[in-house]
Design an enzyme around this catalytic site. Structure first.
Site, PDB file in Angstrom:
ATOM      1  CG  ASP A  15      -1.684   1.223   1.444  1.00 52.73           C
ATOM      2  OD1 ASP A  15      -2.292   1.678   0.461  1.00 52.73           O
ATOM      3  OD2 ASP A  15      -1.681   1.767   2.572  1.00 52.73           O
ATOM      4  CG  ASP A  25      -1.800   7.514   0.644  1.00 50.00           C
ATOM      5  OD1 ASP A  25      -0.959   8.409   0.507  1.00 50.00           O
ATOM      6  OD2 ASP A  25      -2.711   7.305  -0.175  1.00 50.00           O
TER       7      ASP A  25
HETATM    8  C1  BG6 Z   1      -5.719   5.916   0.186  1.00 54.20           C
HETATM    9  C2  BG6 Z   1      -5.742   6.694   1.481  1.00 54.20           C
HETATM   10  O1  BG6 Z   1      -4.438   5.405  -0.030  1.00 54.20           O
HETATM   11  O2  BG6 Z   1      -6.081   6.747  -0.907  1.00 54.20           O
HETATM   12  C3  BG6 Z   1      -7.104   7.334   1.666  1.00 54.20           C
HETATM   13  O3  BG6 Z   1      -5.475   5.820   2.556  1.00 54.20           O
HETATM   14  C4  BG6 Z   1      -7.447   8.196   0.460  1.00 54.20           C
HETATM   15  O4  BG6 Z   1      -7.075   8.125   2.844  1.00 54.20           O
HETATM   16  C5  BG6 Z   1      -7.379   7.341  -0.799  1.00 54.20           C
HETATM   17  O5  BG6 Z   1      -8.764   8.726   0.580  1.00 54.20           O
HETATM   18  C6  BG6 Z   1      -7.643   8.152  -2.068  1.00 54.20           C
HETATM   19  O6  BG6 Z   1      -6.606   9.089  -2.208  1.00 54.20           O
HETATM   20  P1  BG6 Z   1      -6.572  10.264  -3.273  1.00 54.20           P
HETATM   21  O7  BG6 Z   1      -5.136  10.713  -3.243  1.00 54.20           O
HETATM   22  O8  BG6 Z   1      -6.964   9.677  -4.599  1.00 54.20           O
HETATM   23  O9  BG6 Z   1      -7.524  11.291  -2.819  1.00 54.20           O
HETATM   24 MG    MG Z   2      -2.727   3.112   3.591  1.00 52.45          MG
END
Ligand code: BG6
Ligand code: MG
Length: 216
Positions: free
Chosen positions: A10, A12
């Site tokens: 993953d 984030d």
């Molecule tokens: C995930 C995060 O990796 O990505 C979430 O954990 C986030 O918190 C999701 O909402 C979508 O991210 P983005 O960058 O497309 O807004």
């Molecule tokens: Mg994550």
């Protein structure tokens, strides 16, 4: 020792510390809507797509918004978020990530990213890891958000491997459920009481090694 053929990371909260940036941006939107939002509520948004996160926040406040209003709110959230993450550098890579990736590479274990984030390409570029993976599947390529297994199953396909050959590394409950739904083993990064569904939970990738991978 039986090792997996690939590790799917993953992004984030596993590779890079973007969790506070997501929180700050969502908090600003929630405040504007008059919805109480704290770090505990933010935990449930980890791994969840941008639009689904917005819907969860609206549900917290018992509010309803049209699709076009949701688009406006999520666009604003993303502008706030991108403003923060675009300043990130390799210094924001979480502890243990680079050493663990070096170990996997040395061992001939493939590596992929499986993230819900549409900002994955931007983030990987900022931290200098845009060319470090054998496959990348991100929020731009999936229709169903974690806990749906789509992102990880697409990762396995891109790697040319079966799901059971892949191990997932996740910091989110939704992501661990997605790994389970994909029939992949999973290492949780965080707290045992939150991520207990994972095969093993460690505090950071500094604790990861080949022995841990072989015992999953
Ligand atoms: C995930 C995060 O990796 O990505 C979430 O954990 C986030 O918190 C999701 O909402 C979508 O991210 P983005 O960058 O497309 O807004
Ligand atoms: Mg994550």
């Amino acid at each position: 020792m039986s090792l997996p053929k690939a590790v799917i990371f993953d992004l984030d909260g596993v590779i890079v510390d973007t969790v506070p940036a997501h929180y700050v941006a969502w908090k600003s939107i929630a405040d504007e809507l008059g919805i109480a939002f704290d770090e505990e509520a933010n935990e449930a948004l980890k791994g969840v797509s941008r639009v689904d996160s917005m819907k969860k926040i609206l549900a917290l406040g018992g509010l309803k918004r049209s699709d076009s209003e949701i688009l406006e709110l999520t666009t604003k959230k993303n502008e706030l978020y991108v403003d923060i993450i675009s300043k990130m550098t390799a210094d924001d890579i979480l502890p243990g990530v680079i050493d663990f990736m070096d170990l996997l590479q040395h061992q001939g274990i493939k590596m992929a990213v499986g993230s819900s984030s549409k900002n994955t390409p931007t983030i990987l570029k900022c931290i200098g890891l845009q060319d470090a993976f054998d496959a990348i599947v991100d929020g731009n390529q999936v229709t169903h958000s974690k806990p749906d297994p789509e992102v990880f199953l697409k990762g396995a396909i891109k790697l040319g491997l079966s799901p059971e050959d892949c191990v997932v590394i996740e910091d989110a409950i939704s992501g661990i459920e997605a790994a389970i739904n994909a029939k992949m083993k999973c290492i949780g990064i965080g707290e045992q009481d939150v991520l207990g569904k994972a095969n093993v939970v460690i505090k950071s990738l500094s604790e990861a090694n080949l022995d841990l991978l072989s015992r999953l």
